[in-house]
Design an enzyme around this catalytic site. Structure first.
Site, short mmCIF file in Angstrom:
data_model
loop_
_atom_site.label_atom_id
_atom_site.label_comp_id
_atom_site.label_asym_id
_atom_site.label_seq_id
_atom_site.Cartn_x
_atom_site.Cartn_y
_atom_site.Cartn_z
N TYR A 191 50.18 46.26 36.53
CA TYR A 191 48.69 46.42 36.89
C TYR A 191 48.75 48.24 37.00
CZ TYR A 191 44.18 47.01 39.03
OH TYR A 191 42.78 47.25 39.30
N LYS A 226 47.12 51.07 34.65
CA LYS A 226 45.94 51.96 35.17
C LYS A 226 46.56 53.39 34.95
CE LYS A 226 42.96 48.75 36.32
NZ LYS A 226 41.44 48.67 35.57
N GLY A 236 33.49 43.47 30.83
CA GLY A 236 33.71 42.60 31.95
C GLY A 236 32.63 43.01 32.95
N ALA A 283 50.97 50.50 36.03
CA ALA A 283 51.39 50.90 34.85
C ALA A 283 50.09 51.08 33.66
CB ALA A 283 52.63 50.17 33.94
N ASN A 304 36.51 39.59 23.95
CA ASN A 304 37.86 39.65 24.74
C ASN A 304 38.21 41.02 24.29
OD1 ASN A 304 40.55 39.37 25.43
ND2 ASN A 304 41.22 37.92 24.25
N VAL A 305 38.45 41.94 25.21
CA VAL A 305 38.92 43.30 24.84
C VAL A 305 40.38 43.56 24.33
CG1 VAL A 305 37.30 44.35 26.52
CG2 VAL A 305 39.34 44.03 27.41
N ILE A 316 37.87 47.39 46.62
CA ILE A 316 36.39 47.26 46.35
C ILE A 316 36.22 45.63 46.58
CG2 ILE A 316 34.42 47.30 45.10
CD1 ILE A 316 35.68 49.92 45.86
P1 NAP Z 1 36.64 40.83 38.56
O1 NAP Z 1 35.45 40.88 39.76
O2 NAP Z 1 37.99 40.09 38.60
O3 NAP Z 1 36.10 40.77 37.23
C1 NAP Z 1 36.87 41.17 35.97
C2 NAP Z 1 35.80 41.17 34.93
O4 NAP Z 1 36.65 41.38 33.66
C3 NAP Z 1 35.20 39.74 34.41
O5 NAP Z 1 33.78 40.27 34.14
C4 NAP Z 1 35.71 39.26 33.51
O6 NAP Z 1 35.09 38.45 32.31
C5 NAP Z 1 36.38 40.53 32.72
N1 NAP Z 1 37.45 40.22 32.03
C6 NAP Z 1 38.89 40.00 32.44
N2 NAP Z 1 39.61 39.69 31.09
C7 NAP Z 1 38.84 40.07 30.28
C8 NAP Z 1 39.14 40.25 28.72
N3 NAP Z 1 40.38 39.82 28.32
N4 NAP Z 1 38.17 40.79 28.03
C9 NAP Z 1 37.12 41.12 28.38
N5 NAP Z 1 36.51 40.96 29.67
C10 NAP Z 1 37.52 40.38 30.63
O7 NAP Z 1 37.04 42.30 38.65
P2 NAP Z 1 36.61 43.68 39.65
O8 NAP Z 1 37.07 43.68 40.88
O9 NAP Z 1 35.29 43.44 39.38
O10 NAP Z 1 37.25 44.81 38.64
C11 NAP Z 1 36.57 45.62 37.71
C12 NAP Z 1 37.31 46.61 37.29
O11 NAP Z 1 37.95 47.42 38.19
C13 NAP Z 1 38.86 46.38 36.83
O12 NAP Z 1 39.22 46.89 35.59
C14 NAP Z 1 39.92 46.46 37.87
O13 NAP Z 1 41.17 46.54 37.56
C15 NAP Z 1 39.25 47.80 38.40
N6 NAP Z 1 39.44 47.94 40.00
C16 NAP Z 1 38.86 46.95 40.88
C17 NAP Z 1 39.38 47.08 42.03
C18 NAP Z 1 38.89 46.16 43.28
O14 NAP Z 1 39.16 46.49 44.50
N7 NAP Z 1 38.26 45.28 42.78
C19 NAP Z 1 40.22 48.16 42.62
C20 NAP Z 1 40.70 49.19 41.43
C21 NAP Z 1 40.13 48.80 40.41
P3 NAP Z 1 34.87 36.87 32.42
O15 NAP Z 1 34.22 36.70 33.79
O16 NAP Z 1 33.87 36.71 31.42
O17 NAP Z 1 36.24 36.31 32.30
#
Ligand code: NAP
Length: 246
Positions: free
Chosen positions: A154, A158, A11, A156, A62-63, A187
């Site tokens: 979500y 995490k 991702g 569950a 696709n993970v 974030i």
């Molecule tokens: P984001 O901006 O929505 O980016 C998500 C990324 O995951 C993208 O690169 C997307 O790839 C990829 N992705 C989605 N489905 C996928 C799949 N089936 N296989 C492979 N890649 C996939 O999310 P983010 O905010 O950066 O979050 C990154 C991580 O941090 C996530 O695990 C999220 O749960 C965690 N997190 C985020 C926050 C926050 O506040 N942002 C808080 C806590 C935890 P494509 O663009 O190619 O589709």
């Protein structure tokens, strides 16, 4: 700090994963930038990573799909000569109150966030065992520690990542493989950008530091956990949340 290391980040086309890729590259690691659908953004991220003087390549994966993970891990080992650091960052949300949550909403979030993390670890662990070294960093969330209305699926997924992290740490510790989780709070990324403004304002009010975090706040911890400075840290869940969950 990470010279001659190879880091795989899932991702990594956007948001936190992209920031982790750049921070790893800045620290000297070659990076495999994995994406799901966003090939253009992944290629752009690669070009930027290369400016740090390291090797970088983008791979579709696709993970949620075990075979996709197996193929890509084998390909990366072949292309880069090995893997030293695995960052399981790919994640999605499908928020709804439980009463309205469909089975598909539940399954797809678990499949991507939790099973996706398992799929990548399962397809790299033999390689790490053979090398007798490896760093696994899983991106969890404070939602998985606190629970959050509208995020049964979500939270569950995490929370499951935390159990998986601690188990992997115990199973592989003797092979010099560490496994830790980072639990971000709110974030600034596309993921939080999709939230209603009132929800973000109310979140900020609850955060002692009164602001959202930056992807770089997560990336710098990931680099630390991948470095020699963290060689005796395993099974930990480290919050990066501005104090949200104290
Ligand atoms: P984001 O901006 O929505 O980016 C998500 C990324 O995951 C993208 O690169 C997307 O790839 C990829 N992705 C989605 N489905 C996928 C799949 N089936 N296989 C492979 N890649 C996939 O999310 P983010 O905010 O950066 O979050 C990154 C991580 O941090 C996530 O695990 C999220 O749960 C965690 N997190 C985020 C926050 C926050 O506040 N942002 C808080 C806590 C935890 P494509 O663009 O190619 O589709």
């Amino acid at each position: 700090m990470l010279k001659n290391k190879v880091a795989v980040i899932t991702g990594a086309s956007r948001g936190i994963g992209k920031a982790i890729s750049f921070a790893m590259a800045e620290a000297g690691a070659d990076v495999a930038i994995l994406y799901n659908g966003n090939v253009v953004k992944a290629e752009e991220a690669c070009k930027e990573a290369i400016t740090y003087g390291v090797r970088a390549a983008a791979y579709q994966c696709n993970v949620a799909d075990f075979n996709s993970c197996q193929n890509v891990c084998n390909l990366i080992i072949n292309d880069f000569g090995g893997i030293d650091i695995l960052v399981n960052n790919a994640g999605i949300t499908k928020d709804k109150l439980l009463m309205q949550m469909s089975e598909e909403d539940f399954d797809s979030v678990i499949d991507t966030n939790l099973k996706g993390t398992f799929n990548m670890i399962r397809n790299t662990c033999k390689h790490f065992i053979k090398k007798r070294s490896g760093r696994i960093i899983n991106i969890s969330s404070v939602s998985g520690m606190m629970g959050n209305p509208g995020q049964a699926n979500y939270a569950a997924s995490k929370a499951g990542i935390i159990g998986l992290t601690k188990t992997v740490a115990k199973e592989f510790g003797a092979r010099n493989i560490t496994c830790n989780a980072i639990a971000p709070g709110f974030i600034e990324t596309d993921m939080t950008g999709a939230l209603p403004i009132e929800m973000l304002e109310s979140a900020k009010a609850q955060i002692p530091m009164k602001r959202l975090g930056n992807s770089k706040d997560i990336a710098s911890l990931a680099v630390f956990l991948a470095s020699d400075m963290a060689s005796y840290i395993t099974g930990e869940v480290i919050k990066v949340d501005g104090g949200l969950y104290i």
